[in-house]
Design a protein around this motif. Structure first.
Motif, PDB file in Angstrom:
ATOM      1  N   VAL A   1      -2.498  -9.321   5.719  1.00 52.53           N
ATOM      2  CA  VAL A   1      -2.911  -8.046   6.297  1.00 52.53           C
ATOM      3  C   VAL A   1      -1.794  -7.427   7.117  1.00 52.53           C
ATOM      4  N   ASN A   2      -1.016  -8.242   7.828  1.00 54.00           N
ATOM      5  CA  ASN A   2       0.073  -7.699   8.638  1.00 54.00           C
ATOM      6  C   ASN A   2       1.087  -6.949   7.773  1.00 54.00           C
ATOM      7  N   LEU A   3       1.412  -7.508   6.610  1.00 55.73           N
ATOM      8  CA  LEU A   3       2.330  -6.826   5.713  1.00 55.73           C
ATOM      9  C   LEU A   3       1.691  -5.567   5.140  1.00 55.73           C
ATOM     10  N   ALA A   4       0.399  -5.636   4.835  1.00 54.44           N
ATOM     11  CA  ALA A   4      -0.299  -4.453   4.335  1.00 54.44           C
ATOM     12  C   ALA A   4      -0.210  -3.309   5.338  1.00 54.44           C
ATOM     13  N   VAL A   5      -0.329  -3.624   6.632  1.00 55.20           N
ATOM     14  CA  VAL A   5      -0.227  -2.595   7.668  1.00 55.20           C
ATOM     15  C   VAL A   5       1.167  -1.984   7.677  1.00 55.20           C
ATOM     16  N   VAL A   6       2.201  -2.819   7.526  1.00 53.86           N
ATOM     17  CA  VAL A   6       3.576  -2.310   7.514  1.00 53.86           C
ATOM     18  C   VAL A   6       3.788  -1.368   6.326  1.00 53.86           C
ATOM     19  N   THR A   7       3.356  -1.786   5.129  1.00 56.12           N
ATOM     20  CA  THR A   7       3.556  -0.935   3.952  1.00 56.12           C
ATOM     21  C   THR A   7       2.726   0.341   4.040  1.00 56.12           C
ATOM     22  N   PHE A   8       1.531   0.242   4.606  1.00 52.78           N
ATOM     23  CA  PHE A   8       0.718   1.448   4.770  1.00 52.78           C
ATOM     24  C   PHE A   8       1.353   2.384   5.795  1.00 52.78           C
TER      25      PHE A   8
ATOM     26  N   GLY B   1       0.598  16.298  -1.826  1.00 52.95           N
ATOM     27  CA  GLY B   1      -0.748  15.814  -2.108  1.00 52.95           C
ATOM     28  C   GLY B   1      -0.851  14.983  -3.361  1.00 52.95           C
ATOM     29  N   ASN B   2       0.088  15.155  -4.280  1.00 50.84           N
ATOM     30  CA  ASN B   2       0.077  14.333  -5.494  1.00 50.84           C
ATOM     31  C   ASN B   2       0.386  12.873  -5.209  1.00 50.84           C
ATOM     32  N   PHE B   3       0.979  12.588  -4.042  1.00 54.51           N
ATOM     33  CA  PHE B   3       1.380  11.217  -3.705  1.00 54.51           C
ATOM     34  C   PHE B   3       0.809  10.807  -2.345  1.00 54.51           C
ATOM     35  N   ALA B   4      -0.389  11.278  -2.042  1.00 58.65           N
ATOM     36  CA  ALA B   4      -0.992  11.046  -0.729  1.00 58.65           C
ATOM     37  C   ALA B   4      -1.163   9.561  -0.459  1.00 58.65           C
TER      38      ALA B   4
ATOM     39  N   ALA C   1       3.797   4.347   4.011  1.00 60.19           N
ATOM     40  CA  ALA C   1       3.140   5.389   3.224  1.00 60.19           C
ATOM     41  C   ALA C   1       2.751   6.579   4.104  1.00 60.19           C
ATOM     42  N   VAL C   2       2.265   6.298   5.306  1.00 59.79           N
ATOM     43  CA  VAL C   2       1.909   7.375   6.235  1.00 59.79           C
ATOM     44  C   VAL C   2       3.152   8.180   6.615  1.00 59.79           C
ATOM     45  N   ALA C   3       4.240   7.469   6.938  1.00 61.31           N
ATOM     46  CA  ALA C   3       5.481   8.159   7.315  1.00 61.31           C
ATOM     47  C   ALA C   3       6.002   9.007   6.167  1.00 61.31           C
TER      48      ALA C   3
ATOM     49  N   LEU D   1       0.819  -1.208   0.000  1.00 62.13           N
ATOM     50  CA  LEU D   1       0.000   0.000   0.000  1.00 62.13           C
ATOM     51  C   LEU D   1       0.854   1.261   0.000  1.00 62.13           C
ATOM     52  N   CYS D   2       2.038   1.167  -0.587  1.00 67.12           N
ATOM     53  CA  CYS D   2       2.938   2.327  -0.538  1.00 67.12           C
ATOM     54  C   CYS D   2       3.568   2.635  -1.889  1.00 67.12           C
ATOM     55  N   GLN D   3       2.954   2.210  -2.971  1.00 64.85           N
ATOM     56  CA  GLN D   3       3.576   2.420  -4.285  1.00 64.85           C
ATOM     57  C   GLN D   3       3.688   3.898  -4.642  1.00 64.85           C
ATOM     58  N   MET D   4       2.719   4.714  -4.217  1.00 66.77           N
ATOM     59  CA  MET D   4       2.805   6.144  -4.504  1.00 66.77           C
ATOM     60  C   MET D   4       3.962   6.795  -3.744  1.00 66.77           C
ATOM     61  N   SER D   5       4.370   6.200  -2.628  1.00 68.61           N
ATOM     62  CA  SER D   5       5.550   6.714  -1.916  1.00 68.61           C
ATOM     63  C   SER D   5       6.807   6.491  -2.747  1.00 68.61           C
ATOM     64  N   PHE D   6       6.887   5.347  -3.415  1.00 65.12           N
ATOM     65  CA  PHE D   6       8.019   5.106  -4.327  1.00 65.12           C
ATOM     66  C   PHE D   6       7.984   6.099  -5.480  1.00 65.12           C
ATOM     67  N   ALA D   7       6.773   6.396  -5.986  1.00 68.32           N
ATOM     68  CA  ALA D   7       6.650   7.383  -7.054  1.00 68.32           C
ATOM     69  C   ALA D   7       7.125   8.759  -6.582  1.00 68.32           C
TER      70      ALA D   7
END
Length: 588
Positions: free
Chosen positions: A118-125, A237-240, A128-130, A65-71
């Motif tokens: 789900v545990n990995l999804a939480v880590v990647t999210f 905001g472009n990579f929220a 993204a939050v950070a 859930l963090c692909q936009m962070s890579f972008a």
């Protein structure tokens, strides 16, 4: 279908995709008004980022859930290079921005080696939050003095820049397509369905997962650089973080690992609301379409593009079968073997110890599953391992192949100790296994599954020989069209395709009729002489065991109660009492 026919179909699809790309490059800049060209750029840039979801979500099945962070990392690097007036221009900065995201992708992927779902999804999210917090607190390069990103002179206008983003999308799609034909790419598909099956085929799970995170981060980073080139300046905001979550949902529904899915995802995820507004349609229509797509994905278990491609592949396979019925090939019929042939005549070093297990003991708390088990599989032999349910047969295979650790005793292959190696390393050194329950990716063809199992590209002739030998359907058929019994045979063929020193087969005849089981036994008896592979066979069907095995070891409650030539062991009163009952067994 032969390999050349398959390649012809692939080339036709490739030519069609390239034709659509060229047509878009010609029509969009010349026909559409400027604002719609801008929207088209946005859609294709989003499609590039969707391809990163296609790698990690579509191919590997990891919830990222963090692909936009890579972008955002790619965009930041490109804008920084622009602000310091680095040489090369945007065309060089794009891959540099993608490469800058790679180490971050690997770092984010490290938890995937220990956790999943789900545990990995939480880590990647959480990442993204950070990243969202950091990017909000720190401006992107160029924002303080409004230094916009300069496009290359050839692509300065929006119409020309659309051509550039289409070229980048196409190059990435072609690269990922070629990667999908490699063992790494095909192993991702197997990894999505069963990590244990992938490890049994010699696939390094950590290496495959980290490679997927690295490649997906690179693709997303390139997409972020393209976004910076489109907008000139970007903000956090472009990579929220919620953008990452929304695109993940779209990826699950549409399937961006297919190029058409990435395009659909780019349109749906980035510009659908604007398109509906410009067309005067209610915004609720977008939500309705998303809901229908989500329900379809949940009911079918596959994305929209996977479903469409699967139906097309099955129609082609049925047409092939109908054509094949007009001129069927004669199935392989094993010839009766003498005892000498079964014992490995013609195999170099026949009779020498190949797999040697000494004192194997496995405990689960206070329960002893295996107690000081000794077993040897000679080179060029088929050895049986039998016993009642709960005797420890599957535990034995799992321990020998590295899926159960912490055992006592030793396992050696051709005299080389294997105890410090994991499952994939043991498989790579020549110890392959099958499972009682097959976990073959249904979207693969049988040819592709054999390639994964073999660890190398098989010629069509070699693949057909294996499939014919084990009585499998034609290799072109997708696994989804193969019945459960044939899938077991395909799993055996994949294990043999690697030409390991020893193949450990766990109840391969399950689901077979009595006649089919006996035929399989005769085929397995030929395996050492024909393919140079020794076999350890776990099986309950005594007719099969007698047809295939020159030696048998019997387990009962984790103890070896008999070992030796098959006929003598099956006639042992202790074996009949523990496993076969009191009925007399007539050796085959």
């Amino acid at each position: 279908m032969r390999l050349t026919e398959r390649l012809t179909g692939d080339r036709r699809a490739l030519a069609g995709g390239l034709g659509v790309a060229v047509l878009a490059c010609v029509l969009v800049p010349t026909v559409l008004p400027p604002y719609w060209v801008y929207l088209a750029i946005t859609a294709v840039v989003s499609a590039v980022i969707m391809q990163s979801y296609g790698v990690i979500v579509g191919r590997v099945g990891v919830m990222s859930l963090c692909q936009m962070s890579f972008a955002a990392i790619g965009a930041w690097v490109v804008l920084w290079l622009n602000s310091v007036q680095a040489p090369g221009g945007l065309l060089l900065w794009l891959p540099i921005g993608g490469l800058a995201a790679v180490p971050v992708g690997i770092a984010v992927g490290l938890p995937a080696l220990r956790i999943r779902g789900v545990n990995l999804a939480v880590v990647t999210f959480g990442f993204a939050v950070a990243a969202d917090i950091v990017l909000t607190a720190n401006e992107f390069p160029g924002m303080s003095d409004l230094t916009t990103l300069e496009r290359p002179a050839l692509f300065e206008e929006d119409g020309a820049y659309f051509v550039l983003v289409v070229i980048v999308f196409t190059l990435l799609a072609l690269g990922l397509r070629l990667l999908g034909r490699t063992r790494l790419g095909m192993s991702w598909t197997e990894l999505r369905h069963s990590e244990r099956a992938a490890a049994a085929h010699g696939v390094s799970i950590p290496r495959s997962k980290l490679a997927a995170f690295a490649i997906s981060a690179f693709v997303a980073g390139v997409g972020g650089g393209l976004m910076a080139g489109q907008l000139g300046l970007v903000v956090a905001g472009n990579f929220a973080m919620m953008q990452s979550l929304a695109l993940f949902a779209v990826a699950i529904m549409i399937g961006p690992h297919n190029p058409e899915g990435a395009i659909m995802g780019g349109v749906f995820g980035a510009v659908m609301a604007t398109i509906l507004d410009k067309l005067g349609l209610p915004q609720d229509l977008g939500g309705m379409l998303f809901g229908v797509g989500a329900v379809f994905a949940l009911r079918s278990g596959v994305s929209q593009t996977d479903f469409t491609r699967g139906r097309k592949r099955e129609r082609a396979a049925r047409a092939f079968l109908a054509e094949r019925e007009k001129d069927p090939r004669a199935p392989y019929e094993p010839q009766p073997l003498t005892g000498a042939a079964v014992e490995g005549a013609g195999v170099e070093g026949a009779g020498e110890p190949c797999l040697t297990v000494r004192g194997l003991t496995v405990r689960y708390g206070s329960v002893t599953a295996l107690d000081a088990v000794d077993l040897t599989v000679p080179r060029g032999a088929v050895v049986g391992l039998i016993g009642p349910n709960g005797a420890g047969k599957s535990t034995f295979i799992a321990s020998v192949t590295g899926f159960v650790g912490g055992y006592e005793g030793s396992v050696a292959l051709a005299g080389a100790p294997l105890d410090r190696y994991g499952p994939n390393a043991r498989a790579a050194r020549g110890l392959r296994r099958t499972f009682q329950t097959t976990s073959i990716a249904p979207e693969l063809t049988q040819y592709e599954h054999l390639t994964i199992g073999a660890g190398r590209r098989l010629s069509t002739a070699e693949a057909d020989e294996l499939l014919d030998f084990f009585g499998c359907p034609p290799g072109r058929l997708p696994v989804s069209m193969v019945d459960a019994g044939a899938r077991r045979l395909l799993d055996v063929a994949a294990a043999i395709a690697a030409r390991p020193a020893v193949a450990l087969l766990d109840e391969p005849a399950a689901g077979q009729s009595a006649a089919e089981s006996l035929l399989l036994g005769r085929r397995l008896a030929e395996v050492p002489a024909r393919f140079g592979v020794s076999v350890l066979l776990v099986e309950h069907d005594m007719d099969l065991v007698q047809a295939a095995c020159s030696e048998v070891t019997v387990l009962d409650f984790g103890h070896v109660i008999a070992t030796g030539p098959t006929a003598r062991v099956l006639a042992d009163p202790a074996v009949m009492a523990a496993y076969l009952g009191t009925a007399e067994v007539t050796p085959a």
